[in-house]
Design an enzyme around this catalytic site. Sequence first.
Site, PDB file in Angstrom:
ATOM      1  N   LYS A 153       3.316  -1.985  11.237  1.00 26.24           N
ATOM      2  CA  LYS A 153       1.984  -1.966  11.850  1.00 26.24           C
ATOM      3  C   LYS A 153       2.136  -2.369  13.308  1.00 26.24           C
ATOM      4  O   LYS A 153       3.096  -3.052  13.662  1.00 26.24           O
ATOM      5  CB  LYS A 153       1.063  -2.965  11.136  1.00 26.24           C
ATOM      6  CG  LYS A 153      -0.406  -2.758  11.405  1.00 26.24           C
ATOM      7  CD  LYS A 153      -1.027  -1.667  10.555  1.00 26.24           C
ATOM      8  CE  LYS A 153      -2.409  -1.334  11.020  1.00 26.24           C
ATOM      9  NZ  LYS A 153      -3.090  -0.373  10.136  1.00 26.24           N
ATOM     10  N   ASN A 209     -13.880   6.016  11.926  1.00 25.00           N
ATOM     11  CA  ASN A 209     -13.201   7.071  11.172  1.00 25.00           C
ATOM     12  C   ASN A 209     -13.336   6.894   9.653  1.00 25.00           C
ATOM     13  O   ASN A 209     -13.721   7.831   8.948  1.00 25.00           O
ATOM     14  CB  ASN A 209     -11.722   7.089  11.582  1.00 25.00           C
ATOM     15  CG  ASN A 209     -10.919   8.030  10.721  1.00 25.00           C
ATOM     16  OD1 ASN A 209     -10.256   7.615   9.779  1.00 25.00           O
ATOM     17  ND2 ASN A 209     -10.999   9.310  10.994  1.00 25.00           N
ATOM     18  N   GLY A 234      -2.925   5.984  13.588  1.00 30.70           N
ATOM     19  CA  GLY A 234      -4.114   5.342  14.155  1.00 30.70           C
ATOM     20  C   GLY A 234      -4.624   4.194  13.308  1.00 30.70           C
ATOM     21  O   GLY A 234      -4.173   3.961  12.187  1.00 30.70           O
ATOM     22  N   ASP A 235      -5.549   3.460  13.854  1.00 33.33           N
ATOM     23  CA  ASP A 235      -6.275   2.395  13.152  1.00 33.33           C
ATOM     24  C   ASP A 235      -7.504   2.144  14.028  1.00 33.33           C
ATOM     25  O   ASP A 235      -7.907   3.037  14.804  1.00 33.33           O
ATOM     26  CB  ASP A 235      -5.389   1.147  12.996  1.00 33.33           C
ATOM     27  CG  ASP A 235      -5.982   0.098  12.045  1.00 33.33           C
ATOM     28  OD1 ASP A 235      -5.865   0.258  10.837  1.00 33.33           O
ATOM     29  OD2 ASP A 235      -6.595  -0.885  12.525  1.00 33.33           O
ATOM     30  N   SER A 294      -0.837  10.715   5.886  1.00 36.46           N
ATOM     31  CA  SER A 294       0.117  10.623   7.001  1.00 36.46           C
ATOM     32  C   SER A 294       1.519  10.994   6.521  1.00 36.46           C
ATOM     33  O   SER A 294       2.271  11.683   7.222  1.00 36.46           O
ATOM     34  CB  SER A 294       0.147   9.201   7.570  1.00 36.46           C
ATOM     35  OG  SER A 294      -0.824   9.052   8.578  1.00 36.46           O
ATOM     36  N   THR A 329      -8.724   8.699   4.727  1.00 40.49           N
ATOM     37  CA  THR A 329      -8.960   7.323   4.251  1.00 40.49           C
ATOM     38  C   THR A 329     -10.332   7.231   3.591  1.00 40.49           C
ATOM     39  O   THR A 329     -10.479   6.681   2.491  1.00 40.49           O
ATOM     40  CB  THR A 329      -8.834   6.317   5.415  1.00 40.49           C
ATOM     41  OG1 THR A 329      -7.625   6.582   6.120  1.00 40.49           O
ATOM     42  CG2 THR A 329      -8.816   4.890   4.903  1.00 40.49           C
ATOM     43  N   LYS A 334       0.850  -1.200   0.000  1.00 38.10           N
ATOM     44  CA  LYS A 334       0.000   0.000   0.000  1.00 38.10           C
ATOM     45  C   LYS A 334       0.881   1.244   0.000  1.00 38.10           C
ATOM     46  O   LYS A 334       0.682   2.164  -0.785  1.00 38.10           O
ATOM     47  CB  LYS A 334      -0.871  -0.039   1.261  1.00 38.10           C
ATOM     48  CG  LYS A 334      -1.825   1.111   1.386  1.00 38.10           C
ATOM     49  CD  LYS A 334      -2.527   1.113   2.729  1.00 38.10           C
ATOM     50  CE  LYS A 334      -3.232  -0.204   3.009  1.00 38.10           C
ATOM     51  NZ  LYS A 334      -4.126  -0.117   4.176  1.00 38.10           N
TER      52      LYS A 334
HETATM   53  P1  NDP Z   1     -12.560   2.853  14.025  1.00 38.00           P
HETATM   54  O1  NDP Z   1     -12.184   2.251  15.309  1.00 38.00           O
HETATM   55  O2  NDP Z   1     -12.678   4.327  13.927  1.00 38.00           O
HETATM   56  O3  NDP Z   1     -13.944   2.235  13.516  1.00 38.00           O
HETATM   57  C1  NDP Z   1     -14.122   0.864  13.325  1.00 38.00           C
HETATM   58  C2  NDP Z   1     -15.572   0.617  12.998  1.00 38.00           C
HETATM   59  O4  NDP Z   1     -15.741  -0.750  12.639  1.00 38.00           O
HETATM   60  C3  NDP Z   1     -16.491   0.851  14.197  1.00 38.00           C
HETATM   61  O5  NDP Z   1     -17.753   1.265  13.760  1.00 38.00           O
HETATM   62  C4  NDP Z   1     -16.560  -0.547  14.833  1.00 38.00           C
HETATM   63  O6  NDP Z   1     -17.731  -0.749  15.602  1.00 38.00           O
HETATM   64  C5  NDP Z   1     -16.566  -1.414  13.587  1.00 38.00           C
HETATM   65  N1  NDP Z   1     -15.979  -2.729  13.894  1.00 38.00           N
HETATM   66  C6  NDP Z   1     -14.743  -3.011  14.334  1.00 38.00           C
HETATM   67  N2  NDP Z   1     -14.563  -4.314  14.521  1.00 38.00           N
HETATM   68  C7  NDP Z   1     -15.738  -4.885  14.203  1.00 38.00           C
HETATM   69  C8  NDP Z   1     -16.202  -6.215  14.193  1.00 38.00           C
HETATM   70  N3  NDP Z   1     -15.409  -7.237  14.556  1.00 38.00           N
HETATM   71  N4  NDP Z   1     -17.482  -6.424  13.773  1.00 38.00           N
HETATM   72  C9  NDP Z   1     -18.275  -5.388  13.401  1.00 38.00           C
HETATM   73  N5  NDP Z   1     -17.865  -4.105  13.397  1.00 38.00           N
HETATM   74  C10 NDP Z   1     -16.638  -3.861  13.788  1.00 38.00           C
HETATM   75  O7  NDP Z   1     -11.509   2.286  12.950  1.00 38.00           O
HETATM   76  P2  NDP Z   1     -11.163   2.854  11.509  1.00 38.00           P
HETATM   77  O8  NDP Z   1     -12.366   3.453  10.890  1.00 38.00           O
HETATM   78  O9  NDP Z   1      -9.924   3.653  11.629  1.00 38.00           O
HETATM   79  O10 NDP Z   1     -10.755   1.509  10.741  1.00 38.00           O
HETATM   80  C11 NDP Z   1     -11.692   0.703  10.029  1.00 38.00           C
HETATM   81  C12 NDP Z   1     -10.975  -0.165   9.044  1.00 38.00           C
HETATM   82  O11 NDP Z   1     -10.253   0.659   8.101  1.00 38.00           O
HETATM   83  C13 NDP Z   1      -9.928  -1.125   9.620  1.00 38.00           C
HETATM   84  O12 NDP Z   1      -9.899  -2.306   8.848  1.00 38.00           O
HETATM   85  C14 NDP Z   1      -8.624  -0.361   9.415  1.00 38.00           C
HETATM   86  O13 NDP Z   1      -7.510  -1.233   9.387  1.00 38.00           O
HETATM   87  C15 NDP Z   1      -8.885   0.264   8.068  1.00 38.00           C
HETATM   88  N6  NDP Z   1      -8.055   1.411   7.744  1.00 38.00           N
HETATM   89  C16 NDP Z   1      -8.021   2.506   8.568  1.00 38.00           C
HETATM   90  C17 NDP Z   1      -7.252   3.594   8.242  1.00 38.00           C
HETATM   91  C18 NDP Z   1      -7.271   4.835   9.042  1.00 38.00           C
HETATM   92  O14 NDP Z   1      -6.691   5.832   8.577  1.00 38.00           O
HETATM   93  N7  NDP Z   1      -7.920   4.895  10.190  1.00 38.00           N
HETATM   94  C19 NDP Z   1      -6.375   3.573   7.044  1.00 38.00           C
HETATM   95  C20 NDP Z   1      -6.554   2.423   6.201  1.00 38.00           C
HETATM   96  C21 NDP Z   1      -7.343   1.375   6.570  1.00 38.00           C
HETATM   97  P3  NDP Z   1     -17.767  -0.330  17.159  1.00 38.00           P
HETATM   98  O15 NDP Z   1     -17.908   1.168  17.164  1.00 38.00           O
HETATM   99  O16 NDP Z   1     -18.956  -1.026  17.700  1.00 38.00           O
HETATM  100  O17 NDP Z   1     -16.476  -0.790  17.733  1.00 38.00           O
END
Ligand code: NDP
Length: 449
Positions: free
Chosen positions: A129, A243, A168-169, A381, A212, A117
């Site tokens: 990571k 996010n 973050g993640d 980032s 993202t 990526k």
């Molecule tokens: P957040 O913690 O902000 O949000 C995660 C969301 O997904 C929440 O709504 C959470 O629900 C839900 N979630 C997490 N785990 C589960 C699960 N097992 N089953 C159902 N829902 C779930 O994380 P991000 O938005 O930052 O990340 C989301 C995805 O995007 C990840 O795969 C991450 O690796 C990827 N990503 C993120 C980047 C970033 O800049 N942040 C960059 C590139 C990829 P709840 O609120 O109930 O926990």
Amino acid sequence: MNNVKEYLVKLEENQREKYPNQPEYLQAVAEFVGTVEPFLVKHPEFMEKNILEMLLIPERIIEFRIPWMDDKGAWRINTGYRVQYNSALGPYKGGMRFHPTVNQSVIKFLGFEQIFKNSLTSLPIGGGKGGSDFDPKGKSDGEIMRFCQSLMRELQKYIGPNEDVPAGDIGVGAREIGYMFGEYKRLNGYQAGVLTGKPLAYWGSLARKEATGYGLVYFVEHLLNDCNDSIKGKKVLVSGSGNVAIYAIEKAQELGASVYGCSDSSGSLIDPDGIDLDLIKDIKEVKRERINTYLEQHPNAKFYEGKNIWDIEFDYDVALPCATQNEISKELANQLVKNGVAIVAEGANMPTSLEALEVLKENKIIYCPGKAANAGGVAVSALEMAQNAQRLPWTFEKVDAELNQIMKNIYETSRQTSLEYVGEFDLVAGANIAGFARVAEAMVSQGLV
Ligand code: NDP
């Protein structure tokens, strides 16, 4: 079987034997190894130098203890990880995830994908990571702070603006980055570029929070423009409400799409009037509540308790999985087909299982792999690192324009590379090969073999 195929099969078998308890890592390897054969056929020198096997093994893995005190005065212990996977293109770069499912397999799969990526962004960043099995849900602000400080007391030994720059993640946003940054500063002095995704008050980048999600929608828009179409007027569902999901919804709505649903780990929400994003932001970003409280203000909407959003019968065009890995199983991919979905674009990392991917392929659904489609976050980032090094903040418009251009380039590169090597439009193969080619070349030219 030709030489290259034999080499790849052996390589994958070897990883399966070595790491039988790392299913997520093996899945990421299988997805990658399954696509690079045409590249190695044309460039056997990389096979002869065994670059791929070298790439599979992280430069180092750090695993550590994180003791912290809860509000009742009890000591709690979690495990922390940082996988410094590959530094051929620059300092290790990749987020930190706080979620109870975190283990070495999850961090390795994320780190492995991050290498390619980051390479696709064309920016000078290597792949890494990290994270912890800490569950932020239900924790007080003080508990989150003490946990982040304890984590950083150990992690600070291994990171730095030119060595490794976490972000973050899942479970890690500006609040957690702030607490980690403060602890790093206490121990090492002020170094703006040691973490990205920082709050704006101290050298965070404008548009990083949005990057993202916005980048994902820009990617889809460039793909549709390529077919003389656009996202305007398209019906969209998004999983998650964190996010990535929130800013994907924001950009999709801004470009004229109708977003009807999103979810969290408690269930899924469909609003026939279109998602009220201000309310979702208030629930998830400000109050940190469950998504079903949405119904208090929108009684027309429906909440499906415990149900995955991809399991809901609904007529829509674009699916944006933005929650977590393997959220789309084979059965759910069949449901997407029934729903008439035309495009699946991944905001999350590896949200589609290998079997689900086959179903999407067979049914000619256009599939945009996370490696390419969600690269906007890490790209901005890297722009944050550039601003920190210059000691100059850029405007929102400048960062956003750069992001859009980067997403366009990643789409174009992935498309063209797949046409060149596979002879057909295949964004998975295109992204994997293009990402790999740059890293492999860098590794060879640095004399690593
Ligand atoms: P957040 O913690 O902000 O949000 C995660 C969301 O997904 C929440 O709504 C959470 O629900 C839900 N979630 C997490 N785990 C589960 C699960 N097992 N089953 C159902 N829902 C779930 O994380 P991000 O938005 O930052 O990340 C989301 C995805 O995007 C990840 O795969 C991450 O690796 C990827 N990503 C993120 C980047 C970033 O800049 N942040 C960059 C590139 C990829 P709840 O609120 O109930 O926990």
